[in-house]
Design an enzyme around this catalytic site. Structure first.
Site, PDB file in Angstrom:
ATOM      1  N   GLU A 170       0.810  -1.232   0.000  1.00 51.13           N
ATOM      2  CA  GLU A 170       0.000   0.000   0.000  1.00 51.13           C
ATOM      3  C   GLU A 170       0.836   1.271   0.000  1.00 51.13           C
ATOM      4  O   GLU A 170       0.305   2.353  -0.170  1.00 51.13           O
ATOM      5  CB  GLU A 170      -0.937   0.077   1.215  1.00 51.13           C
ATOM      6  CG  GLU A 170      -1.880  -1.061   1.413  1.00 51.13           C
ATOM      7  CD  GLU A 170      -2.751  -0.892   2.650  1.00 51.13           C
ATOM      8  OE1 GLU A 170      -2.604   0.125   3.372  1.00 51.13           O
ATOM      9  OE2 GLU A 170      -3.597  -1.771   2.901  1.00 51.13           O
ATOM     10  N   GLY A 171       2.135   1.184   0.270  1.00 48.98           N
ATOM     11  CA  GLY A 171       2.932   2.373   0.529  1.00 48.98           C
ATOM     12  C   GLY A 171       3.069   2.649   2.005  1.00 48.98           C
ATOM     13  O   GLY A 171       3.581   3.708   2.396  1.00 48.98           O
TER      14      GLY A 171
END
Length: 358
Positions: free
Chosen positions: A312-313
Protein backbone atom coordinates in the site's frame (compact mmCIF):
# COMPACT_ATOMS: atom_id res chain seq x y z
CA UNK A 1 2.74 2.21 -30.34
CA UNK A 2 5.87 4.35 -29.97
CA UNK A 3 7.61 4.34 -26.63
CA UNK A 4 10.63 6.35 -25.58
CA UNK A 5 12.37 5.99 -22.25
CA UNK A 6 12.87 9.31 -20.46
CA UNK A 7 16.46 10.45 -20.08
CA UNK A 8 17.68 9.87 -16.53
CA UNK A 9 20.96 11.58 -15.75
CA UNK A 10 23.34 10.31 -13.12
CA UNK A 11 23.21 13.02 -10.43
CA UNK A 12 26.71 12.15 -9.25
CA UNK A 13 28.55 15.38 -8.54
CA UNK A 14 31.76 14.86 -6.63
CA UNK A 15 32.10 18.55 -5.79
CA UNK A 16 28.54 18.78 -4.40
CA UNK A 17 28.84 15.45 -2.59
CA UNK A 18 32.11 16.53 -0.97
CA UNK A 19 30.56 19.84 0.02
CA UNK A 20 27.52 18.14 1.56
CA UNK A 21 29.73 15.72 3.46
CA UNK A 22 31.80 18.62 4.78
CA UNK A 23 28.64 20.44 5.85
CA UNK A 24 27.28 17.44 7.76
CA UNK A 25 30.68 16.66 9.28
CA UNK A 26 30.96 20.21 10.64
CA UNK A 27 27.63 20.26 12.45
CA UNK A 28 27.78 20.52 16.24
CA UNK A 29 28.08 16.82 16.95
CA UNK A 30 30.71 14.12 17.12
CA UNK A 31 31.70 12.92 13.66
CA UNK A 32 29.15 10.50 12.11
CA UNK A 33 27.09 10.47 15.33
CA UNK A 34 23.80 10.83 13.41
CA UNK A 35 24.49 7.54 11.66
CA UNK A 36 22.38 6.71 8.61
CA UNK A 37 20.66 10.10 8.70
CA UNK A 38 23.90 11.70 7.54
CA UNK A 39 24.21 9.51 4.44
CA UNK A 40 20.50 10.03 3.79
CA UNK A 41 20.90 13.81 3.88
CA UNK A 42 23.83 13.65 1.46
CA UNK A 43 21.94 11.35 -0.94
CA UNK A 44 18.91 13.64 -1.00
CA UNK A 45 21.09 16.72 -1.49
CA UNK A 46 22.91 15.12 -4.41
CA UNK A 47 19.68 13.86 -5.98
CA UNK A 48 18.05 17.29 -5.77
CA UNK A 49 21.29 19.08 -6.67
CA UNK A 50 21.40 21.41 -3.68
CA UNK A 51 23.19 22.03 -0.39
CA UNK A 52 19.87 22.97 1.25
CA UNK A 53 17.39 20.25 0.27
CA UNK A 54 13.69 20.86 0.86
CA UNK A 55 11.16 18.11 0.16
CA UNK A 56 8.15 19.72 -1.49
CA UNK A 57 4.59 18.48 -2.07
CA UNK A 58 5.30 14.75 -1.68
CA UNK A 59 3.03 12.52 -3.75
CA UNK A 60 2.10 9.14 -2.26
CA UNK A 61 0.56 7.12 -5.08
CA UNK A 62 -1.04 3.69 -4.82
CA UNK A 63 -0.96 1.88 -8.17
CA UNK A 64 -3.73 -0.75 -8.39
CA UNK A 65 -4.36 -3.62 -10.78
CA UNK A 66 -5.59 -7.20 -10.98
CA UNK A 67 -3.75 -10.30 -12.17
CA UNK A 68 -5.06 -13.16 -14.29
CA UNK A 69 -2.54 -15.47 -12.63
CA UNK A 70 -4.76 -15.56 -9.53
CA UNK A 71 -6.86 -18.12 -11.39
CA UNK A 72 -4.04 -20.57 -10.62
CA UNK A 73 -4.67 -20.26 -6.88
CA UNK A 74 -1.54 -18.26 -6.01
CA UNK A 75 -3.31 -15.99 -3.49
CA UNK A 76 -5.22 -16.54 -0.27
CA UNK A 77 -7.62 -13.71 -1.20
CA UNK A 78 -10.03 -13.32 -4.15
CA UNK A 79 -9.45 -10.63 -6.78
CA UNK A 80 -12.46 -8.65 -5.52
CA UNK A 81 -10.31 -7.53 -2.59
CA UNK A 82 -8.34 -5.29 -4.98
CA UNK A 83 -11.26 -3.01 -5.84
CA UNK A 84 -12.64 -3.18 -2.30
CA UNK A 85 -9.30 -1.96 -0.94
CA UNK A 86 -9.19 0.82 -3.52
CA UNK A 87 -12.51 2.01 -2.13
CA UNK A 88 -11.04 1.75 1.36
CA UNK A 89 -8.06 3.91 0.36
CA UNK A 90 -10.37 6.53 -1.10
CA UNK A 91 -12.62 6.46 1.97
CA UNK A 92 -9.60 7.02 4.21
CA UNK A 93 -9.85 3.74 6.11
CA UNK A 94 -6.71 1.84 5.07
CA UNK A 95 -3.41 1.79 6.95
CA UNK A 96 -1.74 3.94 4.31
CA UNK A 97 -4.65 6.40 4.47
CA UNK A 98 -4.12 6.85 8.20
CA UNK A 99 -0.36 7.26 7.82
CA UNK A 100 -0.75 9.71 4.93
CA UNK A 101 -3.05 11.89 7.03
CA UNK A 102 -0.70 11.70 10.00
CA UNK A 103 2.27 12.90 7.97
CA UNK A 104 0.49 15.34 5.66
CA UNK A 105 1.11 13.32 2.51
CA UNK A 106 -1.03 13.73 -0.59
CA UNK A 107 -2.53 10.27 -1.28
CA UNK A 108 -3.76 9.30 -4.75
CA UNK A 109 -4.88 5.99 -6.22
CA UNK A 110 -4.40 4.97 -9.86
CA UNK A 111 -6.66 2.35 -11.42
CA UNK A 112 -4.12 0.76 -13.76
CA UNK A 113 -6.21 -2.30 -14.51
CA UNK A 114 -8.60 -3.23 -11.72
CA UNK A 115 -11.42 -5.66 -12.45
CA UNK A 116 -14.03 -3.07 -11.51
CA UNK A 117 -15.47 0.23 -12.71
CA UNK A 118 -15.04 3.08 -10.22
CA UNK A 119 -17.03 6.28 -10.01
CA UNK A 120 -14.93 9.38 -10.63
CA UNK A 121 -13.81 11.34 -7.58
CA UNK A 122 -10.94 13.37 -6.22
CA UNK A 123 -7.80 11.40 -5.54
CA UNK A 124 -8.59 8.70 -8.12
CA UNK A 125 -6.93 8.52 -11.54
CA UNK A 126 -8.41 6.12 -14.09
CA UNK A 127 -5.60 4.79 -16.29
CA UNK A 128 -7.09 1.38 -16.94
CA UNK A 129 -5.34 -0.76 -19.55
CA UNK A 130 -7.77 -3.66 -19.07
CA UNK A 131 -9.80 -5.49 -16.46
CA UNK A 132 -6.81 -7.31 -15.03
CA UNK A 133 -3.92 -8.86 -16.94
CA UNK A 134 -4.16 -12.10 -18.83
CA UNK A 135 -3.11 -15.29 -17.05
CA UNK A 136 0.69 -15.50 -17.40
CA UNK A 137 0.46 -19.26 -16.80
CA UNK A 138 -1.17 -19.54 -20.22
CA UNK A 139 0.48 -16.70 -22.15
CA UNK A 140 1.93 -13.19 -21.71
CA UNK A 141 0.29 -11.17 -18.96
CA UNK A 142 0.06 -8.25 -21.38
CA UNK A 143 1.07 -7.37 -24.89
CA UNK A 144 4.08 -5.18 -25.58
CA UNK A 145 1.78 -2.28 -26.63
CA UNK A 146 -0.22 -2.66 -23.40
CA UNK A 147 2.97 -2.67 -21.36
CA UNK A 148 4.23 0.43 -23.15
CA UNK A 149 0.90 2.20 -22.63
CA UNK A 150 0.97 1.40 -18.92
CA UNK A 151 4.48 2.80 -18.63
CA UNK A 152 3.48 5.89 -20.59
CA UNK A 153 0.52 6.33 -18.23
CA UNK A 154 2.88 6.38 -15.25
CA UNK A 155 5.16 8.89 -16.95
CA UNK A 156 2.27 11.15 -17.96
CA UNK A 157 0.79 11.06 -14.47
CA UNK A 158 4.05 12.11 -12.86
CA UNK A 159 4.45 14.97 -15.30
CA UNK A 160 1.04 16.28 -14.20
CA UNK A 161 1.77 16.25 -10.46
CA UNK A 162 3.66 18.84 -8.40
CA UNK A 163 6.47 18.31 -5.93
CA UNK A 164 9.88 16.71 -5.89
CA UNK A 165 9.11 13.43 -4.09
CA UNK A 166 7.27 10.28 -5.20
CA UNK A 167 6.32 7.68 -2.59
CA UNK A 168 5.40 4.34 -4.14
CA UNK A 169 2.44 2.22 -3.07
CA UNK A 170 0.55 -0.60 -4.76
CA UNK A 171 -2.49 -2.82 -4.47
CA UNK A 172 -3.29 -5.93 -6.46
CA UNK A 173 -4.22 -9.42 -5.40
CA UNK A 174 -1.62 -11.68 -7.04
CA UNK A 175 1.06 -9.03 -7.41
CA UNK A 176 3.53 -10.73 -5.06
CA UNK A 177 3.56 -13.57 -7.61
CA UNK A 178 4.34 -11.12 -10.42
CA UNK A 179 7.08 -9.53 -8.29
CA UNK A 180 8.56 -12.96 -7.50
CA UNK A 181 8.65 -13.82 -11.19
CA UNK A 182 10.38 -10.55 -12.05
CA UNK A 183 12.86 -11.02 -9.23
CA UNK A 184 13.75 -14.54 -10.33
CA UNK A 185 14.25 -13.45 -13.93
CA UNK A 186 16.25 -10.29 -13.28
CA UNK A 187 18.40 -11.55 -10.40
CA UNK A 188 18.89 -15.15 -11.52
CA UNK A 189 17.76 -16.58 -8.18
CA UNK A 190 15.70 -19.73 -8.01
CA UNK A 191 11.97 -19.02 -7.86
CA UNK A 192 11.68 -20.83 -4.51
CA UNK A 193 13.96 -18.18 -2.97
CA UNK A 194 11.77 -15.43 -4.42
CA UNK A 195 8.36 -16.76 -3.39
CA UNK A 196 6.70 -15.94 -0.07
CA UNK A 197 3.38 -16.00 1.72
CA UNK A 198 1.93 -12.94 0.00
CA UNK A 199 -1.47 -12.30 1.54
CA UNK A 200 -1.02 -15.12 4.05
CA UNK A 201 -0.48 -18.51 2.43
CA UNK A 202 0.65 -21.38 4.64
CA UNK A 203 3.89 -23.27 3.97
CA UNK A 204 2.25 -25.93 1.80
CA UNK A 205 0.45 -23.31 -0.28
CA UNK A 206 3.71 -21.36 -0.72
CA UNK A 207 5.31 -24.50 -2.18
CA UNK A 208 2.41 -24.91 -4.61
CA UNK A 209 2.69 -21.24 -5.53
CA UNK A 210 6.43 -21.61 -6.23
CA UNK A 211 5.74 -24.67 -8.40
CA UNK A 212 3.17 -22.70 -10.42
CA UNK A 213 5.56 -19.77 -10.82
CA UNK A 214 8.32 -22.11 -11.99
CA UNK A 215 6.02 -23.18 -14.84
CA UNK A 216 5.35 -19.54 -15.70
CA UNK A 217 9.09 -18.82 -15.85
CA UNK A 218 9.61 -21.79 -18.13
CA UNK A 219 6.80 -20.68 -20.44
CA UNK A 220 8.35 -17.23 -20.86
CA UNK A 221 12.02 -18.19 -20.98
CA UNK A 222 12.37 -16.60 -24.44
CA UNK A 223 11.43 -13.13 -23.17
CA UNK A 224 14.73 -11.28 -23.24
CA UNK A 225 14.51 -7.48 -22.98
CA UNK A 226 13.31 -5.80 -19.78
CA UNK A 227 10.14 -4.72 -21.61
CA UNK A 228 9.46 -8.25 -22.86
CA UNK A 229 9.99 -9.73 -19.40
CA UNK A 230 7.74 -7.12 -17.78
CA UNK A 231 5.02 -7.72 -20.36
CA UNK A 232 5.23 -11.50 -20.03
CA UNK A 233 5.07 -11.76 -16.23
CA UNK A 234 4.34 -8.36 -14.71
CA UNK A 235 1.17 -6.47 -13.92
CA UNK A 236 -0.51 -3.33 -15.19
CA UNK A 237 0.15 -1.60 -11.86
CA UNK A 238 3.81 -2.67 -11.84
CA UNK A 239 4.33 -1.44 -15.41
CA UNK A 240 2.66 1.89 -14.59
CA UNK A 241 4.87 2.16 -11.52
CA UNK A 242 7.97 1.51 -13.67
CA UNK A 243 7.02 4.43 -15.89
CA UNK A 244 6.42 6.66 -12.87
CA UNK A 245 9.82 5.76 -11.39
CA UNK A 246 11.61 6.51 -14.66
CA UNK A 247 9.80 9.83 -15.06
CA UNK A 248 10.40 10.82 -11.44
CA UNK A 249 14.12 10.13 -11.76
CA UNK A 250 14.30 12.04 -15.05
CA UNK A 251 12.83 15.07 -13.21
CA UNK A 252 15.25 14.62 -10.28
CA UNK A 253 12.48 13.72 -7.86
CA UNK A 254 13.34 11.61 -4.84
CA UNK A 255 11.63 8.20 -5.05
CA UNK A 256 10.69 6.54 -1.74
CA UNK A 257 10.37 2.82 -2.41
CA UNK A 258 7.97 0.77 -0.29
CA UNK A 259 8.20 -3.01 -0.06
CA UNK A 260 8.53 -6.11 -2.24
CA UNK A 261 6.31 -5.17 -5.19
CA UNK A 262 7.47 -1.54 -5.34
CA UNK A 263 11.07 -2.75 -5.26
CA UNK A 264 10.30 -5.15 -8.12
CA UNK A 265 9.14 -2.14 -10.17
CA UNK A 266 12.43 -0.39 -9.37
CA UNK A 267 14.26 -3.59 -10.34
CA UNK A 268 12.71 -3.38 -13.80
CA UNK A 269 13.33 0.37 -14.08
CA UNK A 270 16.96 -0.21 -13.06
CA UNK A 271 17.33 -2.81 -15.84
CA UNK A 272 16.07 -0.21 -18.30
CA UNK A 273 18.06 2.69 -16.85
CA UNK A 274 20.59 2.02 -14.06
CA UNK A 275 20.78 5.72 -13.10
CA UNK A 276 17.36 5.55 -11.41
CA UNK A 277 18.89 4.01 -8.28
CA UNK A 278 20.62 7.28 -7.36
CA UNK A 279 17.16 8.80 -6.77
CA UNK A 280 15.70 5.86 -4.83
CA UNK A 281 15.47 5.62 -1.05
CA UNK A 282 14.33 2.22 0.16
CA UNK A 283 11.91 2.68 3.04
CA UNK A 284 12.01 -0.73 4.67
CA UNK A 285 12.80 -4.40 4.36
CA UNK A 286 9.60 -6.32 3.93
CA UNK A 287 8.71 -9.47 5.80
CA UNK A 288 8.02 -11.03 2.38
CA UNK A 289 10.57 -13.72 1.54
CA UNK A 290 12.86 -12.55 -1.19
CA UNK A 291 12.83 -8.85 -0.44
CA UNK A 292 16.12 -9.01 1.47
CA UNK A 293 17.87 -10.56 -1.53
CA UNK A 294 16.21 -8.19 -3.98
CA UNK A 295 17.55 -5.27 -1.95
CA UNK A 296 20.96 -6.93 -1.81
CA UNK A 297 20.95 -7.30 -5.60
CA UNK A 298 20.29 -3.57 -5.94
CA UNK A 299 22.91 -2.79 -3.27
CA UNK A 300 20.17 -0.99 -1.36
CA UNK A 301 20.10 -0.45 2.39
CA UNK A 302 16.56 0.00 3.75
CA UNK A 303 15.84 2.54 6.46
CA UNK A 304 13.50 0.35 8.54
CA UNK A 305 13.00 -3.33 9.29
CA UNK A 306 9.70 -3.82 11.11
CA UNK A 307 8.64 -7.16 9.69
CA UNK A 308 5.90 -5.49 7.65
CA UNK A 309 4.45 -6.98 4.46
CA UNK A 310 1.30 -4.95 3.97
CA UNK A 311 2.23 -2.99 0.88
CA UNK A 312 0.00 0.00 0.00
CA UNK A 313 2.93 2.37 0.53
CA UNK A 314 2.66 1.92 4.29
CA UNK A 315 6.41 1.48 4.76
CA UNK A 316 7.17 4.50 2.58
CA UNK A 317 4.81 6.63 4.69
CA UNK A 318 6.43 5.42 7.91
CA UNK A 319 9.92 6.24 6.64
CA UNK A 320 8.92 9.69 5.39
CA UNK A 321 9.69 11.60 8.64
CA UNK A 322 13.27 10.30 8.50
CA UNK A 323 13.77 12.02 5.15
CA UNK A 324 12.29 15.24 6.47
CA UNK A 325 14.54 15.10 9.54
CA UNK A 326 17.66 14.37 7.48
CA UNK A 327 17.04 17.44 5.32
CA UNK A 328 16.23 19.65 8.32
CA UNK A 329 19.43 18.64 10.08
CA UNK A 330 21.51 19.41 7.01
CA UNK A 331 19.85 22.79 6.50
CA UNK A 332 19.24 24.05 10.01
CA UNK A 333 21.66 22.49 12.46
CA UNK A 334 24.41 24.86 13.58
CA UNK A 335 28.01 24.36 12.55
CA UNK A 336 30.91 24.55 15.01
CA UNK A 337 31.79 27.99 13.65
CA UNK A 338 28.25 29.45 13.66
CA UNK A 339 27.59 28.22 17.20
CA UNK A 340 31.05 29.20 18.46
CA UNK A 341 31.59 25.65 19.69
CA UNK A 342 35.05 24.17 19.43
CA UNK A 343 35.55 20.55 18.52
CA UNK A 344 37.71 20.09 21.59
CA UNK A 345 34.95 21.45 23.87
CA UNK A 346 32.37 19.15 22.30
CA UNK A 347 34.67 16.17 22.59
CA UNK A 348 35.34 16.94 26.25
CA UNK A 349 31.68 17.46 27.11
CA UNK A 350 30.69 14.28 25.27
CA UNK A 351 33.29 12.28 27.14
CA UNK A 352 32.20 13.79 30.48
CA UNK A 353 28.55 13.07 29.77
CA UNK A 354 29.36 9.48 28.90
CA UNK A 355 31.41 9.07 32.07
CA UNK A 356 28.60 10.48 34.23
CA UNK A 357 26.12 8.02 32.69
CA UNK A 358 28.44 5.14 33.44
Amino acid sequence: MSFDLPVVHNPSNTVLQARLQTLIDNKTKPLASLGRLEALAVQIGVALGTESPVLEEPQLIVFAGDHGLTRQGVSAYPSDVTWQMVENFLAGGAAVSVLARQHGLSLSVVDCGVQHDFTARNGLYIRKIGYGTANSFEGPAMSIPQCGQAMNNGMELLRSLPGNVLLLGEMGIGNTSAASLLMARFTGRDIAECTGAGTGLNAEAVQRKASTLREVLHRHENAESPMEILAAMGGFEIATMVGAVLQAASERRVVVVDGFIATAAVLVAHAMCPNVLAYCIFAHQSGEQGHRNMLKYLNAQPLLDLGMRLGEGSGAALAWPLLVSACALLRDMASFDSASVSRADLSTSTTSAKASLE
